[in-house]
Scaffold this motif. Structure first.
Motif, PDB file in Angstrom:
ATOM      1  N   ASP A 108       0.834  -1.212   0.000  1.00 51.12           N
ATOM      2  CA  ASP A 108       0.000   0.000   0.000  1.00 51.12           C
ATOM      3  C   ASP A 108       0.865   1.257   0.000  1.00 51.12           C
ATOM      4  O   ASP A 108       0.540   2.244  -0.676  1.00 51.12           O
ATOM      5  CB  ASP A 108      -0.928   0.003   1.218  1.00 51.12           C
ATOM      6  N   GLU A 109       1.958   1.211   0.753  1.00 55.77           N
ATOM      7  CA  GLU A 109       2.869   2.362   0.788  1.00 55.77           C
ATOM      8  C   GLU A 109       3.543   2.546  -0.567  1.00 55.77           C
ATOM      9  O   GLU A 109       3.750   3.680  -1.022  1.00 55.77           O
ATOM     10  CB  GLU A 109       3.915   2.158   1.881  1.00 55.77           C
ATOM     11  N   GLN A 110       3.871   1.453  -1.224  1.00 51.67           N
ATOM     12  CA  GLN A 110       4.492   1.542  -2.545  1.00 51.67           C
ATOM     13  C   GLN A 110       3.540   2.194  -3.539  1.00 51.67           C
ATOM     14  O   GLN A 110       3.953   2.983  -4.391  1.00 51.67           O
ATOM     15  CB  GLN A 110       4.901   0.159  -3.034  1.00 51.67           C
ATOM     16  N   GLU A 111       2.271   1.893  -3.414  1.00 47.71           N
ATOM     17  CA  GLU A 111       1.265   2.521  -4.274  1.00 47.71           C
ATOM     18  C   GLU A 111       1.186   4.018  -3.990  1.00 47.71           C
ATOM     19  O   GLU A 111       1.002   4.824  -4.910  1.00 47.71           O
ATOM     20  CB  GLU A 111      -0.099   1.862  -4.042  1.00 47.71           C
ATOM     21  N   LYS A 112       1.336   4.387  -2.730  1.00 45.14           N
ATOM     22  CA  LYS A 112       1.357   5.807  -2.354  1.00 45.14           C
ATOM     23  C   LYS A 112       2.538   6.521  -3.015  1.00 45.14           C
ATOM     24  O   LYS A 112       2.399   7.640  -3.543  1.00 45.14           O
ATOM     25  CB  LYS A 112       1.445   5.928  -0.827  1.00 45.14           C
ATOM     26  N   LEU A 113       3.697   5.887  -3.000  1.00 44.50           N
ATOM     27  CA  LEU A 113       4.874   6.478  -3.637  1.00 44.50           C
ATOM     28  C   LEU A 113       4.657   6.629  -5.144  1.00 44.50           C
ATOM     29  O   LEU A 113       5.049   7.641  -5.740  1.00 44.50           O
ATOM     30  CB  LEU A 113       6.118   5.628  -3.375  1.00 44.50           C
ATOM     31  N   LYS A 114       4.051   5.627  -5.735  1.00 41.73           N
ATOM     32  CA  LYS A 114       3.793   5.656  -7.180  1.00 41.73           C
ATOM     33  C   LYS A 114       2.948   6.867  -7.574  1.00 41.73           C
ATOM     34  O   LYS A 114       3.149   7.458  -8.638  1.00 41.73           O
ATOM     35  CB  LYS A 114       3.074   4.368  -7.598  1.00 41.73           C
ATOM     36  N   ASN A 115       2.032   7.241  -6.707  1.00 42.82           N
ATOM     37  CA  ASN A 115       1.098   8.329  -7.020  1.00 42.82           C
ATOM     38  C   ASN A 115       1.531   9.675  -6.453  1.00 42.82           C
ATOM     39  O   ASN A 115       0.781  10.646  -6.528  1.00 42.82           O
ATOM     40  CB  ASN A 115      -0.298   7.972  -6.503  1.00 42.82           C
TER      41      ASN A 115
END
Length: 293
Positions: free
Chosen positions: A21-28
């Motif tokens: 979930d944190e990786q998705e946050k970084l992606k966006n």
């Protein structure tokens, strides 16, 4: 391979230190990086390899031979090419799906609003000597409520300062104002960056030129800046721990094998800091440097 599959596989080794979930946050997340030279270019690449998916980048300069010793994008094939263009291409080779907006003319009062549009964090990568543009960037980022990070390669060391809405502003911490001379502003910036100044034990100040706007700088220190900056960028985005904003300061010097950190009451207005600023002004004057450039 579509974007989702690429991203999951490309950054799979981040998982365990960063959650899915944190990786998705970084992606966006969108990071604004001003300057694509010694530290800025390395900031960009490190953040890209962490999986940051969106960037605004700026630099009006071109790569030249003297950049070889420390700048990520400098090689014999990029001489004469705009730094922002080169670094965008390098970023796209790492993540072809990255969203990158380029400001080839640099940043000024006319385009700074666009530079900060939709930005989550501002990362300072501009030249040490470009103090007035740096002040403008920090002033506007604070006005817009955007956290800002600066990290300076001093000798073999790296410094780190974080500026947020609940801490001191850039001008407050460094005690810089419009009435000061160029040299006074630079000295205030230098002293505020490294209150413990571990690098002065081995750095020869007579190789600093205010007129030419040059000074000693090493690739190792630039890479160290990027490690500290990228780590704090992730922390700001993911809120993994409390942020120690200015007047907190940090300096890591591998050569001296020391890590200095602390809190300066009143920032550069602190009497001890004022003494250091006067000492440094006298020092560079004794070396015959032009203080009124």
């Amino acid at each position: 391979m579509d974007e989702k599959e690429f991203y999951q596989k490309a950054f799979a080794r981040n998982i365990g230190l960063i959650s899915a979930d944190e990786q998705e946050k970084l992606k966006n997340s969108r990071i604004a990086v001003a300057g694509m030279g010694g530290v800025g270019g390395i900031h960009l690449i490190t953040l890209a390899r962490l999986g940051i998916g969106k960037f605004n980048i700026a630099d009006p300069d071109v790569f030249e031979l003297p950049n070889i010793n420390r700048q990520y994008g400098a090689n014999t094939g990029t001489f004469g090419l705009n730094k922002a263009d080169v670094m965008k291409d390098m970023l796209k080779e790492i993540n072809p799906f990255a969203d990158v907006r380029i400001f080839r003319a640099g940043i000024d009062e006319k385009n700074i609003g666009d530079f900060f549009k939709e930005v989550d964090i501002f990362v300072d990568g501009i030249d040490f000597f470009a103090i007035d543009v740096r002040r403008l960037l920090f002033q506007i980022s604070r006005k817009l409520g955007i956290p800002a990070i600066t990290s300076g390669p001093l000798g073999y060391s790296s410094t780190l300062h974080i500026f947020t809405g609940d801490g001191m502003s850039f001008d407050e911490y460094f005690d810089i104002n419009d009435k000061m001379t160029y040299a006074q502003k630079l000295v205030a910036f230098a002293v505020g960056l490294a209150p413990k100044a571990t690098h002065l034990k081995y750095m020869k100040l007579n190789f600093v030129s205010l007129k030419e706007r040059t000074g000693p700088s090493l690739a190792s220190a630039c890479h160290l800046c990027s490690a500290l900056t990228a780590t704090e960028t992730v922390n700001l985005l993911l809120k993994k721990r409390a942020v120690k904003a200015a007047p907190h300061y940090f300096q890591f010097d591998p050569f001296c094998q020391v890590y200095k950190k602390g809190y300066i009451f009143k920032g550069n207005k602190n009497p001890i800091q004022k003494f250091k600023r006067r000492w440094l002004l006298r020092k560079i004057s004794s070396l015959g440097l032009n203080l009124e450039v």
